[in-house]
Each structure stands twice: as C-alpha cells, then as structure tokens.
Design a protein around this motif. Structure first.
Motif, PDB file in Angstrom:
ATOM      1  N   LYS A 131       0.861  -1.176   0.000  1.00 21.73           N
ATOM      2  CA  LYS A 131       0.000   0.000   0.000  1.00 21.73           C
ATOM      3  C   LYS A 131       0.899   1.228   0.000  1.00 21.73           C
ATOM      4  CE  LYS A 131      -1.476  -1.299   4.015  1.00 21.73           C
ATOM      5  NZ  LYS A 131      -0.665  -2.472   4.232  1.00 21.73           N
ATOM      6  N   ALA A 132       0.319   2.379  -0.307  1.00 21.47           N
ATOM      7  CA  ALA A 132       1.060   3.639  -0.240  1.00 21.47           C
ATOM      8  C   ALA A 132       0.172   4.694   0.397  1.00 21.47           C
ATOM      9  CB  ALA A 132       1.499   4.085  -1.629  1.00 21.47           C
ATOM     10  N   THR A 133       0.810   5.578   1.144  1.00 22.81           N
ATOM     11  CA  THR A 133       0.092   6.669   1.784  1.00 22.81           C
ATOM     12  C   THR A 133       0.984   7.903   1.828  1.00 22.81           C
ATOM     13  OG1 THR A 133      -1.278   7.256   3.695  1.00 22.81           O
ATOM     14  CG2 THR A 133       0.818   6.136   4.160  1.00 22.81           C
ATOM     15  N   THR A 134       0.363   9.030   2.126  1.00 24.62           N
ATOM     16  CA  THR A 134       1.109  10.270   2.345  1.00 24.62           C
ATOM     17  C   THR A 134       1.040  10.606   3.828  1.00 24.62           C
ATOM     18  OG1 THR A 134      -0.747  11.781   2.118  1.00 24.62           O
ATOM     19  CG2 THR A 134       0.347  11.090   0.068  1.00 24.62           C
ATOM     20  N   THR A 135       1.725  11.680   4.209  1.00 20.48           N
ATOM     21  CA  THR A 135       1.621  12.171   5.586  1.00 20.48           C
ATOM     22  C   THR A 135       0.945  13.533   5.619  1.00 20.48           C
ATOM     23  OG1 THR A 135       3.812  13.156   5.509  1.00 20.48           O
ATOM     24  CG2 THR A 135       3.657  10.894   6.341  1.00 20.48           C
ATOM     25  N   GLU A 136       0.209  13.842   4.546  1.00 18.30           N
ATOM     26  CA  GLU A 136      -0.516  15.112   4.460  1.00 18.30           C
ATOM     27  C   GLU A 136       0.410  16.307   4.680  1.00 18.30           C
ATOM     28  OE1 GLU A 136      -3.650  15.132   3.442  1.00 18.30           O
ATOM     29  OE2 GLU A 136      -3.796  12.958   3.498  1.00 18.30           O
ATOM     30  N   GLY A 137       1.628  16.199   4.149  1.00 20.14           N
ATOM     31  CA  GLY A 137       2.580  17.307   4.220  1.00 20.14           C
ATOM     32  C   GLY A 137       3.371  17.386   5.513  1.00 20.14           C
ATOM     33  N   LEU A 138       3.156  16.470   6.436  1.00 23.81           N
ATOM     34  CA  LEU A 138       3.843  16.506   7.728  1.00 23.81           C
ATOM     35  C   LEU A 138       5.117  15.671   7.720  1.00 23.81           C
ATOM     36  CD1 LEU A 138       0.719  16.075  10.017  1.00 23.81           C
ATOM     37  CD2 LEU A 138       1.923  18.199   9.459  1.00 23.81           C
ATOM     38  N   GLY A 139       6.121  16.112   8.469  1.00 26.74           N
ATOM     39  CA  GLY A 139       7.348  15.352   8.655  1.00 26.74           C
ATOM     40  C   GLY A 139       8.227  15.298   7.418  1.00 26.74           C
ATOM     41  N   PHE A 140       9.309  14.492   7.525  1.00 28.43           N
ATOM     42  CA  PHE A 140      10.275  14.428   6.423  1.00 28.43           C
ATOM     43  C   PHE A 140       9.665  13.881   5.145  1.00 28.43           C
ATOM     44  CE2 PHE A 140      10.733  10.236   8.326  1.00 28.43           C
ATOM     45  CZ  PHE A 140      10.795   9.412   7.219  1.00 28.43           C
ATOM     46  N   ALA A 141       8.755  12.901   5.259  1.00 26.99           N
ATOM     47  CA  ALA A 141       8.111  12.366   4.057  1.00 26.99           C
ATOM     48  C   ALA A 141       7.188  13.412   3.450  1.00 26.99           C
ATOM     49  CB  ALA A 141       7.343  11.086   4.381  1.00 26.99           C
ATOM     50  N   GLY A 142       6.454  14.091   4.290  1.00 25.16           N
ATOM     51  CA  GLY A 142       5.536  15.123   3.819  1.00 25.16           C
ATOM     52  C   GLY A 142       6.248  16.304   3.182  1.00 25.16           C
ATOM     53  N   GLN A 143       7.458  16.583   3.637  1.00 23.74           N
ATOM     54  CA  GLN A 143       8.260  17.671   3.085  1.00 23.74           C
ATOM     55  C   GLN A 143       9.089  17.197   1.882  1.00 23.74           C
ATOM     56  OE1 GLN A 143       8.010  20.942   4.106  1.00 23.74           O
ATOM     57  NE2 GLN A 143       6.273  20.018   5.168  1.00 23.74           N
TER      58      GLN A 143
END
Length: 156
Positions: A131-143
């Motif tokens: 599966k794949a998801t985002t962090t809604e722009g939060l944290g290092f993945a979101g940035q």
C-alpha cells in the motif's frame, strides 16, 4: 507455528538517482540515497522476514561496509533473504507493507511491486499486499525529503 516480524526503513530523496520501489523503476525527479539501490520497501520487507525468523536485520547480513553490495538490486537480496530463512526451516506465508511518500503517486505501480515481490519469494501474489500513503505534508516524508516503508511478514 506461524511467526511474525516487523520491518521499517527510510532513505533520503536526492537528485541524480533512480527511484526504485518494490523492484519497479518509478519515474520521478529524485531517487533514494543508499549503498544498494536503496529500495526502501524491499529493505523493510527483508527486515520483517529476518525478524520473524529471529535472524537479525539486513545490516547484519548485507553490511554497507561491503562493496559487493554497492548498487545491488534489492530484489536479488530479497531472494537471498528467502534462502537464509529457508536454511533455518522457514517459508514465507505473507507480506503486508506500506510506503510513506508524498510524491510521486504510487498507485499505478503497486500491482507490479506485488508481482515482483511474490515472484522472488515464491508465493502467490495474493500473499503480498503493498500500500502507499502520504503524511498530508507533515514530517520528512511530507516535506519530500525522504521515503519510508513499514512491513509485516509472517513465516511458517
């Protein structure tokens, strides 16, 4: 007896490298930095499998201080992990994994990732769930500084 293991990995996104996830070359402006091909998904899966068998982690088996692993395909190393756990009497039952990435959108590549993983592990594709998801722009993945992956594996 069924055993379970959990894996986690993260790599920094950089220019000038391919983005390889689940053995798929995903078109993107950045790739993941690492000693091997930096396939964060497969790294998490390998750690989950090794953990389920009580056999340490990928750093123990494939250290980044060993140049023979420089740039190597993580699909090849996944095959080696299957052999390692097999040498200890275990077989893969199933894999469930999540990629955490803001960009690129990964939905078009998930089916191929599932197929690649299932083929190397010698299991039906129905036993692999990426599966794949985002962090809604939060944290290092979101940035968009890096990509992480979590995996749970069961072996028997």
């Amino acid at each position: 007896m069924v055993r379970f293991g959990m894996g986690y990995d993260v790599h920094r996104l950089v220019e000038g490298r391919k983005l390889i996830l689940g053995g798929v070359d995903v078109p993107h402006t950045h790739g993941l930095l690492g000693h091997s091909d930096a396939d964060v998904l497969l790294h998490a899966i390998k750690d989950a499998l090794l953990g389920a068998a009580g056999l340490g982690d990928i750093g123990r088996h494939f250290p980044d201080s060993d140049d023979s692993y420089k740039g190597i395909s993580s699909l090849l190393l996944l095959g080696r992990v299957k052999e390692i756990i097999g040498e200890h009497g275990y077989a893969v039952n199933n894999i469930d994994a999540t990629i955490v990435a803001e960009k690129p959108k990964l939905a078009p590549f998930i089916s191929e990732m599932n197929s690649n993983i299932a083929k190397v592990l010698g299991v039906e594709v129905s036993r692999v769930n990426v599966k794949a998801t985002t962090t809604e722009g939060l944290g290092f993945a979101g940035q968009k500084e890096g990509i992480a992956a979590y995996a749970v594996a069961s072996i028997k």
